[in-house]
Design a protein around this motif. Sequence first.
Motif, PDB file in Angstrom:
ATOM      1  N   TRP A   1       0.810  -1.219   0.000  1.00  0.00           N
ATOM      2  CA  TRP A   1       0.000   0.000   0.000  1.00  0.00           C
ATOM      3  C   TRP A   1       0.846   1.272   0.000  1.00  0.00           C
ATOM      4  O   TRP A   1       0.397   2.321  -0.437  1.00  0.00           O
ATOM      5  N   SER A   2       2.075   1.201   0.475  1.00  0.00           N
ATOM      6  CA  SER A   2       2.944   2.382   0.486  1.00  0.00           C
ATOM      7  C   SER A   2       3.283   2.850  -0.917  1.00  0.00           C
ATOM      8  O   SER A   2       3.639   4.013  -1.114  1.00  0.00           O
ATOM      9  N   ALA A   3       3.173   1.976  -1.904  1.00  0.00           N
ATOM     10  CA  ALA A   3       3.467   2.360  -3.289  1.00  0.00           C
ATOM     11  C   ALA A   3       2.516   3.455  -3.772  1.00  0.00           C
ATOM     12  O   ALA A   3       2.852   4.211  -4.685  1.00  0.00           O
ATOM     13  N   ARG A   4       1.362   3.577  -3.147  1.00  0.00           N
ATOM     14  CA  ARG A   4       0.417   4.642  -3.538  1.00  0.00           C
ATOM     15  C   ARG A   4       0.974   6.031  -3.259  1.00  0.00           C
ATOM     16  O   ARG A   4       0.488   7.012  -3.797  1.00  0.00           O
ATOM     17  N   THR A   5       1.983   6.123  -2.409  1.00  0.00           N
ATOM     18  CA  THR A   5       2.564   7.433  -2.081  1.00  0.00           C
ATOM     19  C   THR A   5       3.576   7.892  -3.125  1.00  0.00           C
ATOM     20  O   THR A   5       4.038   9.024  -3.062  1.00  0.00           O
ATOM     21  N   VAL A   6       3.918   7.025  -4.058  1.00  0.00           N
ATOM     22  CA  VAL A   6       4.890   7.372  -5.095  1.00  0.00           C
ATOM     23  C   VAL A   6       4.134   7.944  -6.284  1.00  0.00           C
ATOM     24  O   VAL A   6       3.394   7.250  -6.966  1.00  0.00           O
ATOM     25  N   ASP A   7       4.340   9.243  -6.516  1.00  0.00           N
ATOM     26  CA  ASP A   7       3.673   9.917  -7.618  1.00  0.00           C
ATOM     27  C   ASP A   7       4.709  10.676  -8.442  1.00  0.00           C
ATOM     28  O   ASP A   7       5.906  10.561  -8.200  1.00  0.00           O
ATOM     29  N   PRO A  16      -0.073   3.173 -12.089  1.00  0.00           N
ATOM     30  CA  PRO A  16       0.081   4.596 -11.760  1.00  0.00           C
ATOM     31  C   PRO A  16       1.515   4.948 -11.349  1.00  0.00           C
ATOM     32  O   PRO A  16       2.019   6.025 -11.684  1.00  0.00           O
ATOM     33  N   LEU A  17       2.191   4.047 -10.641  1.00  0.00           N
ATOM     34  CA  LEU A  17       3.573   4.282 -10.236  1.00  0.00           C
ATOM     35  C   LEU A  17       4.476   4.381 -11.465  1.00  0.00           C
ATOM     36  O   LEU A  17       5.294   5.302 -11.580  1.00  0.00           O
ATOM     37  N   LEU A  18       4.320   3.461 -12.414  1.00  0.00           N
ATOM     38  CA  LEU A  18       5.141   3.474 -13.629  1.00  0.00           C
ATOM     39  C   LEU A  18       4.851   4.695 -14.490  1.00  0.00           C
ATOM     40  O   LEU A  18       5.768   5.313 -15.049  1.00  0.00           O
ATOM     41  N   ASP A  19       3.583   5.075 -14.593  1.00  0.00           N
ATOM     42  CA  ASP A  19       3.236   6.287 -15.343  1.00  0.00           C
ATOM     43  C   ASP A  19       3.805   7.534 -14.677  1.00  0.00           C
ATOM     44  O   ASP A  19       4.234   8.473 -15.347  1.00  0.00           O
ATOM     45  N   ALA A  20       3.836   7.540 -13.347  1.00  0.00           N
ATOM     46  CA  ALA A  20       4.413   8.672 -12.615  1.00  0.00           C
ATOM     47  C   ALA A  20       5.902   8.801 -12.902  1.00  0.00           C
ATOM     48  O   ALA A  20       6.431   9.925 -12.989  1.00  0.00           O
ATOM     49  N   LEU A  21       6.585   7.677 -13.080  1.00  0.00           N
ATOM     50  CA  LEU A  21       8.002   7.727 -13.456  1.00  0.00           C
ATOM     51  C   LEU A  21       8.174   8.454 -14.778  1.00  0.00           C
ATOM     52  O   LEU A  21       9.035   9.333 -14.906  1.00  0.00           O
ATOM     53  N   LEU A  22       7.358   8.140 -15.762  1.00  0.00           N
ATOM     54  CA  LEU A  22       7.455   8.807 -17.062  1.00  0.00           C
ATOM     55  C   LEU A  22       7.197  10.304 -16.943  1.00  0.00           C
ATOM     56  O   LEU A  22       7.944  11.120 -17.477  1.00  0.00           O
ATOM     57  N   THR A  23       6.159  10.669 -16.220  1.00  0.00           N
ATOM     58  CA  THR A  23       5.812  12.081 -16.064  1.00  0.00           C
ATOM     59  C   THR A  23       6.871  12.834 -15.262  1.00  0.00           C
ATOM     60  O   THR A  23       7.289  13.924 -15.638  1.00  0.00           O
ATOM     61  N   GLY A  24       7.318  12.238 -14.166  1.00  0.00           N
ATOM     62  CA  GLY A  24       8.335  12.885 -13.337  1.00  0.00           C
ATOM     63  C   GLY A  24       9.658  13.019 -14.056  1.00  0.00           C
ATOM     64  O   GLY A  24      10.310  14.067 -14.008  1.00  0.00           O
TER      65      GLY A  24
END
Length: 120
Positions: A19-25, A52-60
């Motif tokens: 569940w902590s993975a939800r904090t990675v944006d 969502p975590l992998l997509d956040a990597l691309l955006t970040g």
Amino acid sequence: AVPQGPPVYVDLAYLPGSWSARTVDEEFFRRVRSLCYVVSGDDHLKEGVLRPLLDALLTGKHQWGTDIQVTLIPTFDSLVMHEWYQETHDRQQELGITVLGSNSTVAMQDETFPACKVEF
């Protein structure tokens, strides 16, 4: 609100599991800039937050504005990871992101497990 600050540069960062993975944006990836990100946590909870975590990597990573190469190291096999890899492969190449897969195994103390070698 998280106060603004300069990014932090590291060689290796483990991304939280369950569940902590939800904090990675995308803000996490904008601020924590790593040469290698390890995605671990082979469980049903991780599958729900993995895309969502992998997509956040691309955006970040897009916001970095530099040509720093990044290696993503998944420690488990995942349908979500495979789909993301195929659907975003061109974008990964544009951003200098490499997904490291390995069929290598290591045997230690009567146990065999998958492994990969990362050098800096």
